[in-house]
Design a protein around this motif. Structure first.
Motif, PDB file in Angstrom:
ATOM      1  N   HIS A  14       0.803  -1.213   0.000  1.00  0.00           N
ATOM      2  CA  HIS A  14       0.000   0.000   0.000  1.00  0.00           C
ATOM      3  C   HIS A  14       0.841   1.271   0.000  1.00  0.00           C
ATOM      4  CE1 HIS A  14      -3.514  -2.523   1.142  1.00  0.00           C
ATOM      5  NE2 HIS A  14      -4.187  -1.542   0.575  1.00  0.00           N
ATOM      6  N   GLN A  15       2.032   1.243   0.593  1.00  0.00           N
ATOM      7  CA  GLN A  15       2.766   2.479   0.846  1.00  0.00           C
ATOM      8  C   GLN A  15       3.996   2.696  -0.024  1.00  0.00           C
ATOM      9  OE1 GLN A  15       3.643   2.807   5.054  1.00  0.00           O
ATOM     10  NE2 GLN A  15       1.632   2.014   5.620  1.00  0.00           N
TER      11      GLN A  15
ATOM     12  N   ARG B 136       6.120   3.652  -2.762  1.00  0.00           N
ATOM     13  CA  ARG B 136       5.896   4.406  -3.989  1.00  0.00           C
ATOM     14  C   ARG B 136       6.814   3.980  -5.140  1.00  0.00           C
ATOM     15  NH1 ARG B 136       2.650   8.678  -3.666  1.00  0.00           N
ATOM     16  NH2 ARG B 136       3.681   9.747  -5.387  1.00  0.00           N
TER      17      ARG B 136
ATOM     18  N   GLY C 152      -0.112   6.263   0.483  1.00  0.00           N
ATOM     19  CA  GLY C 152       0.742   6.579   1.632  1.00  0.00           C
ATOM     20  C   GLY C 152       1.966   7.370   1.228  1.00  0.00           C
TER      21      GLY C 152
ATOM     22  N   ARG D  73       4.911   9.302   1.952  1.00  0.00           N
ATOM     23  CA  ARG D  73       5.646   9.494   3.196  1.00  0.00           C
ATOM     24  C   ARG D  73       6.848  10.395   2.975  1.00  0.00           C
ATOM     25  NH1 ARG D  73       7.785   4.470   4.242  1.00  0.00           N
ATOM     26  NH2 ARG D  73       7.434   3.988   2.099  1.00  0.00           N
TER      27      ARG D  73
END
Length: 217
Positions: free
Chosen positions: A112-113, A115, A215, A217
């Motif tokens: 999900h997070q 990139r 997500g 970050r």
């Protein structure tokens, strides 16, 4: 044919996604149930017999393992930092429940997070129907438009006709449920489909995602 994945090197093993290399460049993740042949596939693709640890005991990959690749050339852009990420094998009953739950949460967070993730290679034993984990990964890829390439491993255990029938059946299923997925037959033992799989990995590394994980970050 030259091997574009030649030169892969171990970078680190991470217990949590926060320990992975900096989230930039491009990476392709490898996922699969325990004993589906994931480590053997990685070794065959990189032509490095000792890169990923293989064992007769399933479930030995107990962390997320990052392998660095030579920079990937992309037309009109600077070379990309590139990696392969070996995700923990899933589904081996002898692994403690607490560890299995940890893997599940970390894999979910990673998908999900992260990139820099540009695609997933899903390792599936051609001799068996898709399992719950396989379908879960394909459903995730469909929902997030993450490209997925399936290696139907251990194809040397079947006749050529049986292997092609299994591939055709999976592709028919993709037409309805997983339009972003592709598949091929593969055998690390017989070197079947190795060049095709290498090219698929390189295509994933070179192709930006249409959508990115939320997500940031």
């Amino acid at each position: 044919m030259s091997n574009p994945l030649q030169g892969a090197q171990f970078v680190l093993a991470a217990h949590r996604i926060s320990q992975l290399p900096a989230d930039r460049g491009a990476e392709v993740a490898f996922a699969g149930r325990s004993n589906a042949g994931k480590s053997s596939a990685l070794n065959a693709l990189t032509n490095h017999k000792g890169l990923a640890r293989t064992s007769k005991t399933p479930g030995r990959t107990q962390q997320m393992v990052a392998f660095g690749l030579p920079p990937v050339a992309v037309e009109g852009q600077p070379p990309l930092d590139a990696r392969l990420i070996d995700l923990p094998g899933y589904g081996y009953a002898k692994v403690p429940l607490e560890m299995r739950e940890h893997w599940k949460l970390e894999i979910d967070a990673y998908l999900h997070q992260r990139r820099s993730l540009r695609g997933l290679v899903l390792i599936v034993d051609i001799r068996h129907p898709l399992k719950e984990f396989d379908r879960m990964m394909l459903a995730f890829c469909f929902a997030t438009q993450l490209p997925c390439h399936v290696l139907l491993t251990k194809a040397d255990k079947l006749s050529r006709n049986q292997a092609m029938q299994a591939l055709a059946a999976l592709r028919r299923e993709f037409a309805d449920n997983s339009p972003h997925a592709t598949a091929q037959i593969f055998s690390s033992a017989a070197s079947t489909g190795v060049d095709e799989a290498r090219e698929a990995v390189m295509t994933l590394l070179r192709t930006p995602r249409e959508t990115h994980p939320a997500g940031d970050r």
